[in-house]
Design a protein around this motif. Structure first.
Motif, mmCIF file in Angstrom:
data_model
loop_
_atom_site.group_PDB
_atom_site.id
_atom_site.type_symbol
_atom_site.label_atom_id
_atom_site.label_comp_id
_atom_site.label_asym_id
_atom_site.label_seq_id
_atom_site.Cartn_x
_atom_site.Cartn_y
_atom_site.Cartn_z
ATOM 1 N N HIS A 14 0.818 -1.215 0.000
ATOM 2 C CA HIS A 14 0.000 0.000 0.000
ATOM 3 C C HIS A 14 0.853 1.267 0.000
ATOM 4 C CE1 HIS A 14 0.943 1.007 4.190
ATOM 5 N NE2 HIS A 14 0.902 -0.295 4.428
ATOM 6 N N GLY A 15 0.176 2.416 -0.085
ATOM 7 C CA GLY A 15 0.829 3.714 0.054
ATOM 8 C C GLY A 15 0.297 4.448 1.265
ATOM 9 N N PHE A 16 0.574 5.744 1.344
ATOM 10 C CA PHE A 16 0.106 6.598 2.436
ATOM 11 C C PHE A 16 -0.960 7.546 1.885
ATOM 12 C CE2 PHE A 16 0.272 10.492 4.949
ATOM 13 C CZ PHE A 16 0.139 9.983 6.224
ATOM 14 N N PRO A 17 -2.034 7.804 2.656
ATOM 15 C CA PRO A 17 -2.271 7.562 4.075
ATOM 16 C C PRO A 17 -3.031 6.267 4.370
ATOM 17 C CG PRO A 17 -3.997 8.985 3.266
ATOM 18 C CD PRO A 17 -3.101 8.669 2.085
ATOM 19 N N GLN A 18 -2.873 5.273 3.532
ATOM 20 C CA GLN A 18 -3.639 4.048 3.688
ATOM 21 C C GLN A 18 -2.813 2.945 4.331
ATOM 22 O OE1 GLN A 18 -4.476 4.475 -0.558
ATOM 23 N NE2 GLN A 18 -6.636 4.158 -0.109
ATOM 24 N N ILE B 89 7.681 -14.576 -5.937
ATOM 25 C CA ILE B 89 6.396 -13.924 -5.735
ATOM 26 C C ILE B 89 6.217 -12.793 -6.742
ATOM 27 C CG2 ILE B 89 7.291 -12.242 -4.045
ATOM 28 C CD1 ILE B 89 4.651 -12.757 -2.453
ATOM 29 N N ASP B 90 4.967 -12.570 -7.160
ATOM 30 C CA ASP B 90 4.616 -11.399 -7.954
ATOM 31 C C ASP B 90 4.248 -10.274 -6.994
ATOM 32 O OD1 ASP B 90 4.954 -12.714 -10.404
ATOM 33 O OD2 ASP B 90 2.908 -13.497 -10.360
ATOM 34 N N VAL B 91 4.621 -9.046 -7.335
ATOM 35 C CA VAL B 91 4.485 -7.929 -6.399
ATOM 36 C C VAL B 91 3.776 -6.758 -7.056
ATOM 37 C CG1 VAL B 91 5.731 -6.287 -4.933
ATOM 38 C CG2 VAL B 91 6.580 -8.630 -5.172
ATOM 39 N N VAL B 92 2.899 -6.123 -6.279
ATOM 40 C CA VAL B 92 2.233 -4.888 -6.685
ATOM 41 C C VAL B 92 2.586 -3.818 -5.666
ATOM 42 C CG1 VAL B 92 0.050 -3.768 -7.246
ATOM 43 C CG2 VAL B 92 0.314 -6.241 -7.592
ATOM 44 N N GLY B 93 3.136 -2.699 -6.137
ATOM 45 C CA GLY B 93 3.445 -1.586 -5.259
ATOM 46 C C GLY B 93 2.706 -0.348 -5.700
ATOM 47 N N TYR B 94 1.951 0.220 -4.780
ATOM 48 C CA TYR B 94 1.173 1.425 -5.067
ATOM 49 C C TYR B 94 1.742 2.595 -4.271
ATOM 50 C CZ TYR B 94 -2.491 4.863 -4.226
ATOM 51 O OH TYR B 94 -3.171 6.040 -4.093
ATOM 52 N N ASP B 95 1.871 3.768 -4.912
ATOM 53 C CA ASP B 95 2.323 4.972 -4.230
ATOM 54 C C ASP B 95 3.675 4.657 -3.566
ATOM 55 O OD1 ASP B 95 1.342 7.792 -3.356
ATOM 56 O OD2 ASP B 95 1.800 6.851 -1.432
ATOM 57 N N GLN C 276 9.188 -12.058 -9.193
ATOM 58 C CA GLN C 276 9.090 -12.574 -10.553
ATOM 59 C C GLN C 276 8.582 -11.528 -11.525
ATOM 60 O OE1 GLN C 276 6.555 -16.068 -9.616
ATOM 61 N NE2 GLN C 276 8.277 -17.286 -10.335
ATOM 62 N N ARG C 277 7.531 -10.846 -11.110
ATOM 63 C CA ARG C 277 6.946 -9.767 -11.908
ATOM 64 C C ARG C 277 6.548 -8.647 -10.964
ATOM 65 N NH1 ARG C 277 3.623 -10.774 -17.327
ATOM 66 N NH2 ARG C 277 5.307 -11.788 -18.448
ATOM 67 N N LEU C 278 6.635 -7.420 -11.473
ATOM 68 C CA LEU C 278 6.375 -6.251 -10.637
ATOM 69 C C LEU C 278 5.397 -5.315 -11.329
ATOM 70 C CD1 LEU C 278 6.978 -4.316 -8.265
ATOM 71 C CD2 LEU C 278 8.997 -3.547 -9.543
ATOM 72 N N CYS C 279 4.342 -4.965 -10.617
ATOM 73 C CA CYS C 279 3.424 -3.926 -11.091
ATOM 74 C C CYS C 279 3.541 -2.733 -10.159
ATOM 75 C CB CYS C 279 1.981 -4.430 -11.111
ATOM 76 S SG CYS C 279 0.789 -3.140 -11.566
ATOM 77 N N VAL C 280 3.745 -1.550 -10.736
ATOM 78 C CA VAL C 280 3.825 -0.314 -9.958
ATOM 79 C C VAL C 280 2.675 0.594 -10.380
ATOM 80 C CG1 VAL C 280 6.287 -0.481 -9.531
ATOM 81 C CG2 VAL C 280 5.486 0.664 -11.601
ATOM 82 N N ILE C 281 2.076 1.248 -9.399
ATOM 83 C CA ILE C 281 0.879 2.037 -9.654
ATOM 84 C C ILE C 281 1.042 3.435 -9.065
ATOM 85 C CG2 ILE C 281 -1.626 2.189 -9.304
ATOM 86 C CD1 ILE C 281 -1.694 -0.834 -8.919
ATOM 87 N N LEU D 253 1.386 1.343 -14.163
ATOM 88 C CA LEU D 253 0.007 1.778 -14.352
ATOM 89 C C LEU D 253 -0.228 3.155 -13.737
ATOM 90 C CD1 LEU D 253 -1.942 -1.503 -13.426
ATOM 91 C CD2 LEU D 253 -1.447 -0.616 -15.725
ATOM 92 N N GLY D 254 -0.930 4.002 -14.471
ATOM 93 C CA GLY D 254 -1.329 5.301 -13.960
ATOM 94 C C GLY D 254 -2.830 5.475 -14.054
ATOM 95 N N GLY D 255 -3.400 6.164 -13.091
ATOM 96 C CA GLY D 255 -4.821 6.478 -13.147
ATOM 97 C C GLY D 255 -5.119 7.434 -14.287
ATOM 98 N N GLU D 256 -6.207 7.189 -14.977
ATOM 99 C CA GLU D 256 -6.567 8.009 -16.144
ATOM 100 C C GLU D 256 -6.681 9.486 -15.774
ATOM 101 O OE1 GLU D 256 -9.946 7.893 -19.692
ATOM 102 O OE2 GLU D 256 -10.346 6.922 -17.763
#
Length: 313
Positions: free
Chosen positions: A45-49, A106-112, A130-135, A247-250
């Motif tokens: 997760h990111g901040f403030p979450q 492991i596959d990883v998702v990192g946001y913020d 193994q694979r990385l998604c950044v948001i 990935l970026g928010g529209e």
């Protein structure tokens, strides 16, 4: 020490068993969510979450994956410390958790800010990710610092906090007691739908950030920028040999996320999260889950080869 299981379910997803557990990791009592069976996915997760932000996405991914969503240092149910908020140290926190869970790939998702932790995890522990998604994030040293600089077009919706929070004692002094106001601004800022965060979730985020030390911990995510910049630049001397989906928010950073991450790996793919701003796991969780599953399951196909420009508000 074996992770401790707390038997309860997440009320927001009653049909999905989401376990709440704690483990000792890098000197922390680290709380995390876990659900499902199959190939492992880590959500940061990111901040403030904290891990709460992932529950809708997690419920979908857990249908055929094991999904782990920790509360990073200083947030949620994890220990609040006075230091250690550079993303290299936080990656070590996570690596120790994964080691206890015997997850070696492991596959990883990192946001913020979680994307900074994810990058350090991939760079410092070769073979683990193994694979990385950044948001919705650019690393310090690779675009983040440009958003810190004042510009003539700055306004109340600009990312002024990036610079302000680099002096944590000043930021905490002026914000302490106004945590609710801060979160109101955060969840309005850069959102397609400023009401996407539910009232129940909002109140939980307010409760968490109001705990002793929690506000300062969150500010320290930003104050670590100078150390993070050095660590990321050092790690970037070797390009990652894993696929990255940026990935970026529209309605937020859009295609600029791809631009920021392209120099960091040999295989970087870009995509937009439609109908979402900076809070995509709340604004469009179904689309986030779809893009992640496409990326992690269809190993030879980019999930969204079309790179259309996003817009900023």
């Amino acid at each position: 020490m074996e992770p401790q299981t707390i038997q309860r379910t997440t009320p927001s997803a009653p049909s999905d068993r989401i376990g709440h557990r704690k483990a000792k990791a890098n000197g922390l009592d680290l709380h995390y969510l876990i659900a499902g069976e199959g190939p492992a996915i880590l959500l940061l997760h990111g901040f403030p979450q904290h891990s709460l932000m992932w529950r809708r996405v997690l419920a979908t991914l857990a249908s055929d994956h094991k999904v782990i969503a920790p509360d990073l240092r200083g947030t949620g149910g994890t220990t609040i410390t006075p230091a250690g908020y550079d993303k290299r140290t936080m990656a070590a926190d996570v690596q120790q958790l994964l080691s206890q869970l015997d997850l070696q790939h492991i596959d990883v998702v990192g946001y913020d800010h979680g994307a900074g932790v994810a990058y350090q995890l991939a760079a410092r522990y070769p073979g683990l990710v193994q694979r990385l998604c950044v948001i919705e994030y650019a690393l310090p040293g690779f675009g983040y610092e440009q958003e810190m600089a004042p510009r003539p077009d700055r306004n109340a919706g600009s990312a002024w906090q990036l610079g302000f929070f680099t002096i944590p004692e000043v930021a905490e002094h002026f914000i302490r007691g106004r945590e609710r106001d801060l979160l109101t601004w955060f969840f309005w800022h850069a959102a397609c739908n400023p009401s996407a965060v539910t009232p129940e979730d909002f109140e939980e985020y307010v409760r968490q950030i109001s705990k002793p030390g929690a506000l300062r911990a969150g500010i320290n995510y930003y104050a670590a920028v100078w150390q993070d910049m050095e660590d990321h630049k050092e790690a970037s001397r070797t390009r990652l040999n894993i696929p990255i989906l940026a990935l970026g928010g529209e309605c937020s950073y859009g295609e600029h996320v791809f631009d920021a991450w392209e120099p960091l790996a040999h295989d970087v793919r870009g995509g937009l999260i439609r109908d979402a701003g900076h809070w995509p796991a709340d604004e469009n969780p179904a689309e986030v889950a779809r893009l992640l599953l496409d990326f992690f399951q269809r190993r030879d196909e980019p999930p969204n080869p079309e790179r259309a420009p996003g817009s900023r508000h």
